[in-house]
Scaffold this active site. Structure first.
Site, PDB file in Angstrom:
ATOM      1  N   THR A   1      -6.821  -1.434   6.962  1.00  0.00           N
ATOM      2  CA  THR A   1      -6.804  -0.237   5.890  1.00  0.00           C
ATOM      3  C   THR A   1      -4.866  -0.438   5.447  1.00  0.00           C
ATOM      4  O   THR A   1      -4.199   0.334   6.643  1.00  0.00           O
ATOM      5  CB  THR A   1      -6.988   1.415   5.990  1.00  0.00           C
ATOM      6  OG1 THR A   1      -6.920   1.815   5.225  1.00  0.00           O
ATOM      7  CG2 THR A   1      -6.690   1.749   7.072  1.00  0.00           C
TER       8      THR A   1
ATOM      9  N   ASP B   1      -4.018   1.901   4.035  1.00  0.00           N
ATOM     10  CA  ASP B   1      -3.856   3.709   4.802  1.00  0.00           C
ATOM     11  C   ASP B   1      -3.329   4.510   5.956  1.00  0.00           C
ATOM     12  O   ASP B   1      -2.961   5.132   5.633  1.00  0.00           O
ATOM     13  CB  ASP B   1      -5.296   4.460   4.034  1.00  0.00           C
ATOM     14  CG  ASP B   1      -6.047   4.403   2.965  1.00  0.00           C
ATOM     15  OD1 ASP B   1      -5.223   4.334   1.937  1.00  0.00           O
ATOM     16  OD2 ASP B   1      -7.311   4.464   2.601  1.00  0.00           O
TER      17      ASP B   1
END
Ligand code: F6P
Length: 351
Positions: A128, A130
């Site tokens: 990810t 993130d």
């Protein structure tokens, strides 16, 4: 040995590097047959599966490519109904899969955990931009996203300077502020607003007003999951049938609306969006993704299933899928980078 590989959730720079490493490692060290599942879990669901054989040639030359050669989906959920689960497990059996390597984020790991509990041997690989997967201090894709946002902040700065404006740049990152924090520091933002610290609008306005007198421009880097004190998240849309039903987005515009009446300078907002997920992975992400792919192959070969590859204190390791599912990792409030930001005069929107 016959091993399936799929990429689930949003795309991310470095996915192809993992596919390449896991496949080459399994081919070379175990003489395994590697089956690529197309479009994430969608390729393993329904009456007709979608697969392709991954041989040495098919994964050569893809290290530096963004996206995923296998395709992905962030809607397909084999756990949505008991029938869907049963069919997915039956499909895996019909394909003769001894194990499945799932390259995905926390949503994919939750699905992987659910399937593993029902008997499908699984190894997870965290992906990810993130950087919010529990038990893993660095996921591949994050470094590339930070580089992209840093570049954007530098470019935005020249418009801010030339027009004496307050420029707000919104990053992705969901409920974690890792991208906004690291890129904000690297891109010399004056204000960094994170989901972990609700911002005080008057404190943000004060910084901009002070800068109106001196530098005459301000750059604000805000994570999409940030919100004002006593305020709510800015939700772009809701997707009912997705494992991740809330899509954040637009907080930069909300902040612009709040800030403009408090300032003389013009305030402008830019939402960077999917540009952060695209492009070729940085060398750091290529290396990390290659290590993760190889480590996943080692776990498969040693029969260590229902675990996810991790990076902890700079070392490759693994963690039980059960510990990862349905969680995300935010920036801890005692993170040293927060202190660094404050000490060099970057505002975190605190009063
Ligand atoms: O998890 C990665 C991510 O890019 C988040 O930062 C963002 O909130 C979300 O995915 C966007 O998802 P989608 O591409 O489905 O809108």
């Amino acid at each position: 040995m016959r091993i399936g590989v799929l990429t689930g959730g949003g795309d991310c720079p470095g996915l192809n590097a993992v596919i390449r490493a896991v496949t080459k490692s399994l081919l070379r060290q175990a003489g395994a047959q590697v089956i690529g599942i197309e479009d994430g879990f969608a390729g393993l669901m329904g009456p007709a599966t979608r697969t392709r054989l991954l041989d040495w040639d098919s994964v050569s030359g893809i290290l530096m490519l963004g996206g995923t050669i296998l395709g992905t989906s962030n809607k397909a959920n084999p756990l949505a109904t008991p029938d869907a689960t049963a069919q997915t497990l039956a499909n895996a059996q019909r394909l003769g899969l001894d194990a499945l390597v799932v390259i995905g984020g926390d949503g994919s790991m939750a699905i992987a955990h659910g399937l593993a509990r029902q008997g499908l041997p699984i190894v997870g690989v965290p992906k990810t931009i993130d950087n919010d997967i529990v038990g893993c201090e660095r996921s591949f894709g994050f470094d590339t996203a930070v580089a992209t946002v840093t570049d954007a902040l530098e470019r935005i700065q020249t418009t801010g300077q030339s027009h004496s404006r307050v420029m707000i740049v919104e990053t992705m990152g969901r409920y974690a502020g890792w991208i906004a924090l690291e890129a904000g520091i690297a891109g010399a933002a004056d204000v960094i607003l994170l989901p972990e610290i609700d911002y005080d609008i008057e404190a943000v306005a004060r910084v901009c007003r002070e800068r109106e007198q001196r530098e005459r421009h301000t750059v604000i880097c805000i994570g999409e999951g940030a919100k004002p004190r006593g305020g709510a998240l800015t939700v772009e849309r809701r997707i009912a049938d997705s494992p991740d039903p809330i899509r954040l987005g637009g907080v930069a515009h909300a902040l612009r609306e709040q800030l403009q009446p408090l300032l003389q300078s013009e305030v402008r907002a830019t939402v960077l969006g999917h540009v952060q997920r695209g492009g070729s992975p940085t060398p750091f992400d290529r290396v990390l993704a290659t290590q993760f792919g190889n480590q996943a192959a080692q776990l498969v070969m040693h029969g260590q299933f229902n675990r996810m590859v991790t990076l902890q204190q700079g070392r490759l390791d693994s963690i039980a899928l059960a510990e990862v599912a349905h969680q995300h990792r935010q920036v801890p409030l005692d993170h040293p980078l927060l202190q660094t930001a404050r000490q060099i005069g970057v505002s975190l929107g605190e009063p």
